[in-house]
Write a protein that holds these residues in place. Structure first.
Motif, PDB file in Angstrom:
ATOM      1  N   VAL A 151      38.446  23.253  15.231  1.00  0.00           N
ATOM      2  CA  VAL A 151      37.679  22.325  14.054  1.00  0.00           C
ATOM      3  C   VAL A 151      38.603  21.442  13.463  1.00  0.00           C
ATOM      4  CG1 VAL A 151      36.644  22.265  11.962  1.00  0.00           C
ATOM      5  CG2 VAL A 151      35.825  24.263  13.637  1.00  0.00           C
ATOM      6  N   LEU A 152      40.013  21.977  13.058  1.00  0.00           N
ATOM      7  CA  LEU A 152      40.832  21.163  12.608  1.00  0.00           C
ATOM      8  C   LEU A 152      41.483  20.205  13.350  1.00  0.00           C
ATOM      9  CD1 LEU A 152      43.086  23.831  10.411  1.00  0.00           C
ATOM     10  CD2 LEU A 152      41.607  21.805   9.561  1.00  0.00           C
ATOM     11  N   GLY A 153      41.803  20.468  14.776  1.00  0.00           N
ATOM     12  CA  GLY A 153      42.206  19.745  15.661  1.00  0.00           C
ATOM     13  C   GLY A 153      41.443  18.497  15.979  1.00  0.00           C
ATOM     14  N   ILE A 154      40.184  18.834  16.280  1.00  0.00           N
ATOM     15  CA  ILE A 154      38.919  17.487  16.459  1.00  0.00           C
ATOM     16  C   ILE A 154      38.942  16.897  15.272  1.00  0.00           C
ATOM     17  CG2 ILE A 154      36.607  17.506  16.713  1.00  0.00           C
ATOM     18  CD1 ILE A 154      36.621  19.913  18.354  1.00  0.00           C
ATOM     19  N   GLY A 155      38.933  17.315  14.057  1.00  0.00           N
ATOM     20  CA  GLY A 155      38.850  16.689  12.876  1.00  0.00           C
ATOM     21  C   GLY A 155      39.976  15.640  12.786  1.00  0.00           C
ATOM     22  N   LEU A 156      41.197  16.280  13.074  1.00  0.00           N
ATOM     23  CA  LEU A 156      42.309  15.429  12.910  1.00  0.00           C
ATOM     24  C   LEU A 156      42.337  14.314  14.135  1.00  0.00           C
ATOM     25  CD1 LEU A 156      45.016  16.179  11.267  1.00  0.00           C
ATOM     26  CD2 LEU A 156      46.122  16.880  13.138  1.00  0.00           C
ATOM     27  N   GLY A 167      36.481  11.835  10.467  1.00  0.00           N
ATOM     28  CA  GLY A 167      36.802  13.254  10.440  1.00  0.00           C
ATOM     29  C   GLY A 167      36.170  14.107   9.636  1.00  0.00           C
ATOM     30  N   VAL A 168      36.058  13.842   8.360  1.00  0.00           N
ATOM     31  CA  VAL A 168      35.255  14.448   7.355  1.00  0.00           C
ATOM     32  C   VAL A 168      33.913  14.790   7.683  1.00  0.00           C
ATOM     33  CG1 VAL A 168      34.749  14.827   4.841  1.00  0.00           C
ATOM     34  CG2 VAL A 168      37.047  13.796   5.425  1.00  0.00           C
ATOM     35  N   SER A 169      33.384  13.764   7.942  1.00  0.00           N
ATOM     36  CA  SER A 169      31.899  14.100   8.325  1.00  0.00           C
ATOM     37  C   SER A 169      31.840  14.864   9.703  1.00  0.00           C
ATOM     38  CB  SER A 169      30.945  12.893   8.512  1.00  0.00           C
ATOM     39  OG  SER A 169      31.622  12.072   9.743  1.00  0.00           O
ATOM     40  N   THR A 170      32.590  14.797  10.635  1.00  0.00           N
ATOM     41  CA  THR A 170      32.563  15.375  12.046  1.00  0.00           C
ATOM     42  C   THR A 170      32.909  16.946  11.493  1.00  0.00           C
ATOM     43  OG1 THR A 170      33.424  13.637  12.952  1.00  0.00           O
ATOM     44  CG2 THR A 170      33.352  15.629  14.308  1.00  0.00           C
ATOM     45  N   VAL A 171      33.884  17.338  10.815  1.00  0.00           N
ATOM     46  CA  VAL A 171      34.192  18.626  10.449  1.00  0.00           C
ATOM     47  C   VAL A 171      33.006  19.360   9.567  1.00  0.00           C
ATOM     48  CG1 VAL A 171      35.543  19.982   8.785  1.00  0.00           C
ATOM     49  CG2 VAL A 171      36.803  18.439  10.460  1.00  0.00           C
ATOM     50  N   ALA A 172      32.369  18.676   8.761  1.00  0.00           N
ATOM     51  CA  ALA A 172      31.426  19.046   8.162  1.00  0.00           C
ATOM     52  C   ALA A 172      30.180  19.343   8.870  1.00  0.00           C
ATOM     53  CB  ALA A 172      30.748  17.987   7.088  1.00  0.00           C
ATOM     54  N   ALA A 173      29.835  18.557   9.878  1.00  0.00           N
ATOM     55  CA  ALA A 173      29.021  18.821  10.845  1.00  0.00           C
ATOM     56  C   ALA A 173      29.156  20.193  11.725  1.00  0.00           C
ATOM     57  CB  ALA A 173      28.767  17.528  11.802  1.00  0.00           C
ATOM     58  N   ILE A 174      30.566  20.295  12.031  1.00  0.00           N
ATOM     59  CA  ILE A 174      30.861  21.502  12.880  1.00  0.00           C
ATOM     60  C   ILE A 174      30.427  22.699  12.102  1.00  0.00           C
ATOM     61  CG2 ILE A 174      32.547  22.723  14.266  1.00  0.00           C
ATOM     62  CD1 ILE A 174      33.716  19.863  14.547  1.00  0.00           C
ATOM     63  N   VAL A 175      31.087  22.524  10.877  1.00  0.00           N
ATOM     64  CA  VAL A 175      30.732  23.831   9.822  1.00  0.00           C
ATOM     65  C   VAL A 175      29.552  24.217  10.063  1.00  0.00           C
ATOM     66  CG1 VAL A 175      30.977  24.647   7.529  1.00  0.00           C
ATOM     67  CG2 VAL A 175      32.999  23.393   8.646  1.00  0.00           C
ATOM     68  N   HIS A 176      28.435  23.113   9.728  1.00  0.00           N
ATOM     69  CA  HIS A 176      26.958  23.360   9.614  1.00  0.00           C
ATOM     70  C   HIS A 176      26.735  24.066  10.961  1.00  0.00           C
ATOM     71  CE1 HIS A 176      23.028  21.864  11.083  1.00  0.00           C
ATOM     72  NE2 HIS A 176      22.710  22.044  10.244  1.00  0.00           N
TER      73      HIS A 176
ATOM     74  N   ALA B 475      35.174  11.153  23.537  1.00  0.00           N
ATOM     75  CA  ALA B 475      34.161  12.469  23.760  1.00  0.00           C
ATOM     76  C   ALA B 475      34.997  13.435  24.527  1.00  0.00           C
ATOM     77  CB  ALA B 475      32.863  12.130  24.301  1.00  0.00           C
ATOM     78  N   ASN B 476      35.601  13.118  25.808  1.00  0.00           N
ATOM     79  CA  ASN B 476      36.292  14.192  26.646  1.00  0.00           C
ATOM     80  C   ASN B 476      37.612  14.957  25.927  1.00  0.00           C
ATOM     81  OD1 ASN B 476      34.509  15.005  28.806  1.00  0.00           O
ATOM     82  ND2 ASN B 476      34.773  12.581  29.255  1.00  0.00           N
ATOM     83  N   MET B 477      38.186  14.009  25.133  1.00  0.00           N
ATOM     84  CA  MET B 477      39.273  14.466  24.600  1.00  0.00           C
ATOM     85  C   MET B 477      39.152  15.380  23.433  1.00  0.00           C
ATOM     86  SD  MET B 477      42.417  13.163  25.239  1.00  0.00           S
ATOM     87  CE  MET B 477      43.125  13.678  23.821  1.00  0.00           C
TER      88      MET B 477
END
Lengths: 325, 534
Positions: A151-156, A167-176, B475-477
């Motif tokens: 989650v952190l890696g992707i947010g970053l 970043g923030v909204s993506t992490v929020a969505a993943i947490v969801h 997306a793939n990254m």
């Protein structure tokens, strides 16, 4: 040949209008999911709980009470039985054997197997595993660590490649997505094992894929229509990417459906988790991550120069002032 | 866009041809590829969940290594102090609190003692050249030896390396096919044995340290001493489960007459008198001489045969045993005698190993899983292919070609890197089929969009590819990030899944973007269409 179009051209669904309701619903469901997870707990498999699991196949569908009686007679602690796959296959779970040395666990497996094959002629074991408490602790730690790091890696990544709001909204969505998945496992009490962690990580991967595609379109549209309202941009972007979202979800669900019905019983929980994740992930792409961008105050800034490749006629340009003579 | 140089076309086909060719051996039955002999045919290994077999995770107790080292040091110190002139007299030697300490009878010998200790305390290990033991003098006459962390780490490392070798030898003796034995972390060994019928035999074998010792029985020990486990000075009380005297304990002298290290061979055989299974052992010349000498000096006294600190028999020495051959009898079965023989032959484990995780999959379940997995993959491919075809027409055909090639390429890459296909791996495979078309969906939808905006055919295709490529990359990254994390932190099934997923991400970008683009361009050049059906 007339080609199939699942989504008509030029859709103009006002996704953003329902944002308030969606937020409310999402919040409510998330709270419920967390509540259920804490209240009922997850049905951890031997991977995480430690203990032993024997999967036994019987010649004919066995009488559960008789099996329980046979296993209980071995005095190995409380056994939990579960039908698995077809009616002839049963998993038997037993707690970690006291004395902790592996001799005790081995002896227990042997005892159960012998007793069962005597009581039920033709019964054979399919597989068994035993995991000590120590290893299961490490597996939990690594599993949680993997999810958090992902989650952190992707947010970053999203922050570096896009802007912090993404970043923030993506992490929020993943947490969801994670919360919903855990809630699902708490409600159904499906066994939660190491395979499910793999499924959860895949859900994260897929869900992100989906969000990045929409985010990418939002970013593109922000540059293209710099004076447009953010909510219009989000609506436009979600609508523009809708055919793709639907197409890809359908192909993946087709593939996963094949796996669910034909892939054998061992993978069933894993596949169910992924199917759920894809539905939840698609929802959260539209209603959590994209909509949140508006609330986070992201907007196209008309004052920032539009990035230009090459020279466009009549374009305003900015350059360092020439030194005065 | 229309510019697609010939060398590029050729290299794309070449890469695809090579990778698909690599997949062929894995798709053929084993007996066919076996007949190819020396011709290289890398195959995808099947994980234990598919092939059936046993997985064991063994762990060594690090404290055992530490204690063992201190005990060994104690012997070394005693010999070293006596070896040279002048002898250095030492008092009680203690090994409490993970360190070794002893008192010098003559405090003036401190410097001499320190010098001798330095020679046995190790010169230095690792990059830092740190000493293995720290030597201190307390109160002028007490020497304290503390093991350093670097020394201990080194010792554990050596012990684990040796242990892995011993485990490998023992499993090879069982005659099983293609076992995998890998060290994991600082103190673990993973053992995977495909298609093993009797995992219990494997565990029994690996659970033995096989530390064999011969010691004299201390006959002065009274029944009371035995019961309270308080042996006379210089002796110790050990378990003796099959003791004919009734109590399962026996007292033996501490000093070792002979140990298993001096064995050259061990075989299971039958006793000529009783026809019971026993183990025949052969000593090397030095061990044989020592054994002859001790037995000559102790005729009519019992000695104990000790395996892993447990006495397995304590026969009387009826006559000196010359010639370096002896036999161990006890209450053996043929299997247990054979297991002991294997364990003794393959050498002693430098450290005891405990099974902390185990799983065994029956061969039937494995075969069923493979069948189900193949069926599911085939159906998934068929469904996705049909769906893409009715949605995108010609462009769907290109995407489908890409997906099918992608399946072969994944198998080929897996075979090439020696990867293992597990059950979750099959799931990763199916998922890849589903997501592999995503790139083409993105491209094709983009082309549709550009067409709607009124762009020309070639412009639409050009923009479709270039705009979608960026999205596909982003997306793939992110997908790859989660795959890499799964690979790094995952164990067992998670890792197997991650490998397939990562390969799938890489290959699908190649086939979905580059390969389909090449096909599209070639078609455009050939037909120069005014309009396209997409």
């Amino acid at each position: 040949m007339k080609l199939l179009k699942l989504v008509p051209d030029h859709t103009n669904i006002d996704f953003v209008r329902l944002r308030g309701w969606a937020f409310g619903l999402t919040l409510l469901l998330s709270v419920l999911a967390i509540g259920v997870t804490f209240a009922k707990g997850l049905n951890f498999g031997v991977d995480f709980e430690g203990g032993l699991m024997i999967e036994e196949r019987f010649a004919s569908p066995p009488d559960l009470d008789r099996v329980r009686a046979v296993v209980d007679a071995q005095n190995l602690g409380e056994a939990s039985l579960q039908q698995f796959g077809d009616e002839r296959t049963l998993t038997i779970r037993l707690p970690i054997q006291q004395g902790a040395d592996e001799g005790a666990t081995n002896a227990a497996v042997k005892k159960v197997e012998t007793a069962l094959s005597q009581a039920f002629p033709g019964a054979t074991f399919n597989r068994y595993s035993t995991i000590s408490g120590k290893v299961s602790g490490e597996l939990i730690r690594n599993g949680v660590l993997a999810v958090v790091l992902a989650v952190l890696g992707i947010g970053l990544f999203a922050i570096v490649r896009f802007e912090w709001q993404f970043g923030v909204s993506t992490v929020a969505a993943i947490v969801h997505d994670l919360t919903m998945t855990l809630g699902f496992f708490a409600v159904t009490q499906f066994e939660f094992d190491l395979n499910i962690v793999a499924a959860v990580l895949t859900i994260i991967g897929y869900s992100i894929n989906d969000k990045i595609v929409i985010d990418d379109r939002i970013r593109e549209n922000m540059r293209r229509y710099r004076k447009m309202e953010m909510r219009e941009i989000v609506n436009l972007s979600v609508n523009e990417t809708l055919p793709r979202t639907v197409m890809t979800s359908v192909t993946i669900l087709l593939a996963l459906g094949a796996l669910l019905f034909l892939g054998g019983h061992v993978l069933r929980g894993f596949t169910a988790a992924m199917i759920l994740g894809i539905i939840v992930g698609t929802y959260s792409s539209i209603y959590v991550s994209s909509s949140l961008l508006i609330s986070l105050g992201l907007r196209a800034d008309p004052s920032i120069e539009k990035p230009v490749r090459g020279t466009i006629d009549n374009a305003e340009r900015i350059a360092p002032r020439e030194p005065r003579a | 866009m229309l510019d697609f140089p010939r060398w590029k076309v050729i290299s794309i086909w070449l890469v695809i041809a090579v990778l698909c060719a690599l997949a062929i051996p894995s798709l053929l039955p084993q007996r066919i590829t076996d007949s190819w002999g020396a011709f290289p045919h890398p195959r995808v290994n099947l994980g234990l969940d598919l092939a059936g077999g046993s997985y064991l995770l063994l762990e060594a107790d690090v404290n055992d290594v530490a204690t063992g080292r201190i005990e060994a040091m104690r012997e070394q110190v005693q010999t070293e102090m006596r070896r040279q002139d002048p002898r250095i007299e030492i008092g009680d030697i203690s090994t409490r609190d993970n360190r070794l300490s002893f008192l010098l009878r003559d405090p003036t010998q401190v410097d001499a003692a320190r010098e001798r200790l330095t020679t046995i305390a190790g010169t230095g290990v690792g990059m830092t050249g740190q000493r293995e033991w720290d030597i201190q003098v307390v109160d002028g006459s007490r020497m304290v030896l503390t093991p350093t962390q670097a020394g201990l780490t080194q010792a554990i490392d050596t012990a684990m390396g040796d242990a892995t070798e011993v485990v490998r030898r023992r499993i090879d003796e069982l005659g099983t096919r293609e076992p995998t034995i890998i060290r994991q972390g600082s103190n673990r060994i993973v053992v995977q044995v495909p298609g093993l019928d009797n995992p219990q035999a494997l565990k029994d074998l690996l659970g033995k340290t096989a530390k064999l010792e011969f010691k004299l029985v201390d006959e002065t020990a009274t029944a009371q001493q035995l019961a309270s486990k308080q042996a006379p000075v210089g002796s110790q009380v050990l378990a003796y489960p099959t003791n004919p005297a009734g109590i399962p304990l026996i007292a033996v002298k501490r000093s070792v007459i002979l140990s298993g290290d001096q064995l050259t061979d061990a075989r299971q055989e039958f006793s000529q008198q009783t026809n019971e299974p026993q183990v025949a052992i052969t000593f090397d010349s030095q061990g044989g001489r020592k054994f002859a000498q001790v037995t000559r000096e102790n005729v009519n006294k019992p000695f104990a045969i000790i395996l892993d600190n447990q006495v397995i028999s304590a026969p009387n020495i009826n006559e000196p045993i010359l010639g370096g051959r002896a036999q161990i009898s006890g209450s053996f079965t043929v299997e247990s005698a054979n297991a002991l023989a294997i364990a003794l032959r393959s050498g002693k484990l430098p450290v005891a190993l405990k099974v902390i995780e185990e799983s065994t999959v029956g061969p039937d379940l494995g075969a069923e899983s493979i069948r189900a997995g193949i069926l599911a993959s085939a159906v998934a491919v068929a469904l996705v292919v049909a769906f893409m075809l009715v949605t995108y027409g010609r462009f769907g055909v290109y995407a489908n070609l890409a997906v099918v090639i992608n399946v072969f390429v994944i198998v080929g890459v897996l075979a090439l890197i020696g990867g293992t296909l597990t059950l979750p791996g099959i799931a990763g495979f199916v998922l890849t089929i589903g997501t592999a078309v995503d790139a083409n969906v993105l491209i094709n939808e983009r082309i549709r969009e550009e067409r709607r905006r009124g762009r020309s055919v070639s412009q639409s295709i050009e923009l479709g590819y270039s705009e979608a490529s960026r999205t596909i990359f982003e997306a793939n990254m992110t997908h790859a990030i989660s795959g890499i994390i799964m690979f790094l932190l995952g164990s067992g099934p998670v890792k197997g899944f991650a490998v397939v997923l990562l390969i799938g991400i890489a290959t699908s970008v190649f086939t979905a973007v580059l390969f389909t683009r090449m096909l599209t361009v070639q078609w455009l050049r050939r037909t120069k269409p005014k309009t396209i059906n997409i």
